[in-house]
Each structure stands twice: as C-alpha cells, then as structure tokens.
Design a protein around this motif. Structure first.
Motif, PDB file in Angstrom:
ATOM      1  N   THR A  77       0.813  -0.891   0.335  1.00  0.00           N
ATOM      2  CA  THR A  77      -0.037   0.150   0.003  1.00  0.00           C
ATOM      3  C   THR A  77       1.065   1.438  -0.079  1.00  0.00           C
ATOM      4  O   THR A  77       0.399   2.256  -0.557  1.00  0.00           O
ATOM      5  CB  THR A  77      -0.718   0.318   1.630  1.00  0.00           C
ATOM      6  OG1 THR A  77      -1.981  -1.040   0.906  1.00  0.00           O
ATOM      7  CG2 THR A  77      -2.394   1.558   1.015  1.00  0.00           C
ATOM      8  N   ARG A 118     -10.146   7.407  -0.266  1.00  0.00           N
ATOM      9  CA  ARG A 118     -11.462   7.227  -1.378  1.00  0.00           C
ATOM     10  C   ARG A 118     -11.230   5.517  -2.530  1.00  0.00           C
ATOM     11  O   ARG A 118     -11.910   5.084  -2.991  1.00  0.00           O
ATOM     12  CB  ARG A 118     -12.314   8.455  -2.037  1.00  0.00           C
ATOM     13  CG  ARG A 118     -12.675   8.802  -0.897  1.00  0.00           C
ATOM     14  CD  ARG A 118     -13.719  10.499  -1.046  1.00  0.00           C
ATOM     15  NE  ARG A 118     -13.857  11.119  -0.329  1.00  0.00           N
ATOM     16  CZ  ARG A 118     -15.145  12.174  -0.624  1.00  0.00           C
ATOM     17  NH1 ARG A 118     -14.345  12.356  -2.104  1.00  0.00           N
ATOM     18  NH2 ARG A 118     -15.521  12.971   0.678  1.00  0.00           N
ATOM     19  N   ASP A 119      -9.635   5.496  -3.075  1.00  0.00           N
ATOM     20  CA  ASP A 119      -9.398   4.980  -3.804  1.00  0.00           C
ATOM     21  C   ASP A 119      -9.179   3.493  -3.368  1.00  0.00           C
ATOM     22  O   ASP A 119      -8.701   3.296  -2.574  1.00  0.00           O
ATOM     23  CB  ASP A 119      -8.104   5.012  -4.066  1.00  0.00           C
ATOM     24  CG  ASP A 119      -7.785   4.059  -5.396  1.00  0.00           C
ATOM     25  OD1 ASP A 119      -8.385   3.417  -5.636  1.00  0.00           O
ATOM     26  OD2 ASP A 119      -6.595   4.851  -6.227  1.00  0.00           O
ATOM     27  N   PRO A 120     -10.337   2.747  -4.241  1.00  0.00           N
ATOM     28  CA  PRO A 120     -10.060   1.100  -3.613  1.00  0.00           C
ATOM     29  C   PRO A 120      -9.520   0.283  -3.953  1.00  0.00           C
ATOM     30  O   PRO A 120      -9.578  -0.712  -3.142  1.00  0.00           O
ATOM     31  CB  PRO A 120     -12.024   0.817  -4.491  1.00  0.00           C
ATOM     32  CG  PRO A 120     -11.975   1.951  -5.441  1.00  0.00           C
ATOM     33  CD  PRO A 120     -11.197   2.926  -5.115  1.00  0.00           C
ATOM     34  N   ASP A 121      -8.303   0.634  -4.578  1.00  0.00           N
ATOM     35  CA  ASP A 121      -7.058   0.350  -4.659  1.00  0.00           C
ATOM     36  C   ASP A 121      -6.553  -0.292  -3.535  1.00  0.00           C
ATOM     37  O   ASP A 121      -5.486  -0.803  -3.173  1.00  0.00           O
ATOM     38  CB  ASP A 121      -6.261  -0.003  -5.925  1.00  0.00           C
ATOM     39  CG  ASP A 121      -7.500  -0.012  -7.337  1.00  0.00           C
ATOM     40  OD1 ASP A 121      -8.028  -0.884  -7.499  1.00  0.00           O
ATOM     41  OD2 ASP A 121      -7.596   0.388  -8.675  1.00  0.00           O
ATOM     42  N   ASN A 151      -7.867   1.231  -0.088  1.00  0.00           N
ATOM     43  CA  ASN A 151      -7.865   0.338   1.003  1.00  0.00           C
ATOM     44  C   ASN A 151      -7.938   0.979   1.553  1.00  0.00           C
ATOM     45  O   ASN A 151      -8.003   0.124   3.478  1.00  0.00           O
ATOM     46  CB  ASN A 151      -7.791  -1.438   0.694  1.00  0.00           C
ATOM     47  CG  ASN A 151      -8.793  -1.947   1.376  1.00  0.00           C
ATOM     48  OD1 ASN A 151     -10.292  -2.063   1.279  1.00  0.00           O
ATOM     49  ND2 ASN A 151      -8.602  -3.048   2.290  1.00  0.00           N
ATOM     50  N   ILE A 152      -7.315   2.267   2.141  1.00  0.00           N
ATOM     51  CA  ILE A 152      -6.395   2.955   2.661  1.00  0.00           C
ATOM     52  C   ILE A 152      -8.448   3.185   4.523  1.00  0.00           C
ATOM     53  O   ILE A 152      -8.476   3.282   5.724  1.00  0.00           O
ATOM     54  CB  ILE A 152      -6.251   4.319   3.102  1.00  0.00           C
ATOM     55  CG1 ILE A 152      -4.840   4.830   2.142  1.00  0.00           C
ATOM     56  CG2 ILE A 152      -6.440   5.473   4.158  1.00  0.00           C
ATOM     57  CD1 ILE A 152      -4.116   5.662   1.655  1.00  0.00           C
ATOM     58  N   ASP A 164     -11.095   0.940   4.260  1.00  0.00           N
ATOM     59  CA  ASP A 164     -11.655  -0.249   5.321  1.00  0.00           C
ATOM     60  C   ASP A 164     -10.525  -0.051   6.725  1.00  0.00           C
ATOM     61  O   ASP A 164     -10.623  -0.458   7.826  1.00  0.00           O
ATOM     62  CB  ASP A 164     -11.433  -1.236   4.394  1.00  0.00           C
ATOM     63  CG  ASP A 164     -12.710  -1.190   3.272  1.00  0.00           C
ATOM     64  OD1 ASP A 164     -13.394  -0.748   3.824  1.00  0.00           O
ATOM     65  OD2 ASP A 164     -12.608  -1.878   2.345  1.00  0.00           O
ATOM     66  N   THR A 165      -8.672  -0.008   6.330  1.00  0.00           N
ATOM     67  CA  THR A 165      -8.138   0.053   7.131  1.00  0.00           C
ATOM     68  C   THR A 165      -7.815   1.280   8.553  1.00  0.00           C
ATOM     69  O   THR A 165      -7.719   0.234   8.826  1.00  0.00           O
ATOM     70  CB  THR A 165      -6.296   0.286   6.199  1.00  0.00           C
ATOM     71  OG1 THR A 165      -6.141  -0.692   5.507  1.00  0.00           O
ATOM     72  CG2 THR A 165      -5.690   0.190   7.641  1.00  0.00           C
ATOM     73  N   GLU A 211     -11.131   2.306   9.150  1.00  0.00           N
ATOM     74  CA  GLU A 211     -12.348   1.747   9.655  1.00  0.00           C
ATOM     75  C   GLU A 211     -12.121   0.308  10.385  1.00  0.00           C
ATOM     76  O   GLU A 211     -12.898   0.476  12.191  1.00  0.00           O
ATOM     77  CB  GLU A 211     -13.482   1.600   8.834  1.00  0.00           C
ATOM     78  CG  GLU A 211     -14.258   0.666   8.892  1.00  0.00           C
ATOM     79  CD  GLU A 211     -15.786   1.059   9.645  1.00  0.00           C
ATOM     80  OE1 GLU A 211     -15.937   0.585  10.593  1.00  0.00           O
ATOM     81  OE2 GLU A 211     -14.926   2.571   9.727  1.00  0.00           O
TER      82      GLU A 211
END
Length: 254
Positions: free
Chosen positions: A27, A60-63, A65-66, A68-69, A71
């Motif tokens: 990431t 906000r870039d789904p690739d 995954n920040i 979710d990390t 969250e």
C-alpha cells in the motif's frame, strides 16, 4: 516513548499513540506512486514545503483500501480529509502549532484525530520526525488557542462580534513545549495518532526528503458548526471538504 499522562484520557483518548505497520509495504508503494504523480498544491502549504497537496482524497481509492484499514483500526471514526507533505532540508516546516486555522469546523474540534503516517522512516534526528506535546500546561494552553481561533472564525461570519487580540506563543511557552515534547521513532507505514487541538511541530530534515501522508478523522457522530463552515468558505480554506459538509448538513446555506 514515554507513557501517556492519565489526564489525557478524558480529553483525547488517542493522543500520542503509535500504531505499528498500519499501511502495508504494498500500500505504501502504491500510495507513494499516486501522490508522486500529483502536482504540487496551490495553497499556502506549498510555500512552506517542497511539495504539499491538501485534499488529494486518495483514501477513497478502493485499490488502496485505506478507508477499510482505518475503519478496522478506529471503528468509531471516519476519514474527513487528507494531506500529503514532502519536507527537504530547505523547508522550515511548521513550528509548534495546532490545526484549527483551516479545520475548525466541528462543534467540538478537539475531537478531531490526526493520523500521521510517514512514507519514509523517521527514526532519528534529521529524519523529519513529528513532535507532539502532552504536558498538561501545554494542553491547557492549546485549548486557549482553540478558543481564540474559533472566536476569529465566528468574527468572519459575524463582524459584529468584538475583536480580540491574536494568540501569540511567548518564548517562555515555546521553551516549555520544546522541553516537554515527545518525538517518537517511526518506520515507514507506522502511524502517530494525536489530537489536532494539541501543539505539535515538524522536526528538521538533514538530507533527502521526508514524505508523510496525513488523515483527519472525526467521530462518526460529529456535529459541524454552520457559522464556522461559512467562515472557512469565505476564507477559501479547505474548500472541497467545507462545500461537501455544507451540502450534507446545511444545504440551505449554499
């Protein structure tokens, strides 16, 4: 890193916490490539740092995954904005400061949480570490500064509010904070969590560059001040976030 003082629990439960390995190496590499490709921002940050991008919104870039990390790490918070700073030996950076000048739009701005993630190791003097202050006297001083800054924002929206002298840190206060500061050693991808209400500063870089990705988090139930949002809009500060918050919470003000 020294233990957090007990009195902080009632003020900012996450202030001064270090979390290791928040962003994976993969990431970090993808994030750095995306930020490197972006042009320097057209804000006053760019006058202080070699490269400064306010609000790239890459979380906000789904690739990557920040979101979710974060969250998973802080389930009671959500990311509101982000910032990318590169610092070199030519950049002075910020002295001790708090962050109300451009993000004082919450009803309780001291509840905002900064997640500061270096993308280069910051482990020793000259690597561009971030210092924070957790001394009780400095925390109380920061809350005085908060009140002063928020008063200034209210005056922008309502000029009938009486003027108040600007807040100034004395040399004695600066020396007190310098003596009591905490400067953690972080590897790339680690995170320093701290309250935006408390004093912090950027340390020197001796060679090369220090890259840092920074997120501003708010509690999921945070309330926002219409008056201060309109004042920040008038100042042109944080416009993308301010406009989004006004549209969501105060559409009649647009």
């Amino acid at each position: 890193m020294p233990a957090r003082p007990d009195f902080l629990d009632n003020l900012s439960p996450h202030h001064g916490k270090v979390v290791r390995g928040v962003l994976s190496p993969e990431t970090q590499t993808a994030l750095a490539a995306k930020l490197d490709a972006m042009p320097n921002g057209q804000t006053w940050y760019a006058d202080i740092y070699t490269k400064a991008i306010y609000g790239p919104m890459v979380f906000r870039d789904p690739d990557l995954n920040i979101a979710d990390t974060i969250e998973a790490l802080l389930p009671d918070y959500r990311i509101l904005a982000d910032l990318y700073l590169e610092k070199t030996p030519e950049d002075q950076g910020f002295p001790f400061h708090t962050d109300f000048d451009s993000i004082g739009f919450m009803e309780r701005p001291e509840d905002m949480l900064t997640v500061w993630i270096p993308l280069t190791p910051v482990k020793e003097a000259g690597s561009g570490q971030l210092s924070i202050v957790m001394e009780e006297g400095a925390v109380r001083l920061s809350l005085i500064r908060e009140a002063n800054q928020l008063h200034s924002l209210v005056r922008i929206a309502d000029p009938s509010v009486p003027e108040h002298p600007p807040f100034q840190i004395t040399q004695q206060e600066y020396d007190y904070m310098e003596k009591g500061k905490v400067t953690p050693a972080l590897d790339a991808g680690d995170a320093l969590l701290f309250c935006n209400a408390f004093f912090h500063k950027s340390e020197d870089v001796y060679q090369g560059k220090r890259a840092a990705y920074i997120m501003r988090l708010v509690p999921k139930d945070a309330k926002f001040s219409k008056t201060r949002l309109l004042a920040l809009r008038k100042l042109g500060q944080n416009l993308a976030v301010v406009e989004e918050l006004l549209k969501t919470h105060y559409p009649e003000a647009l």
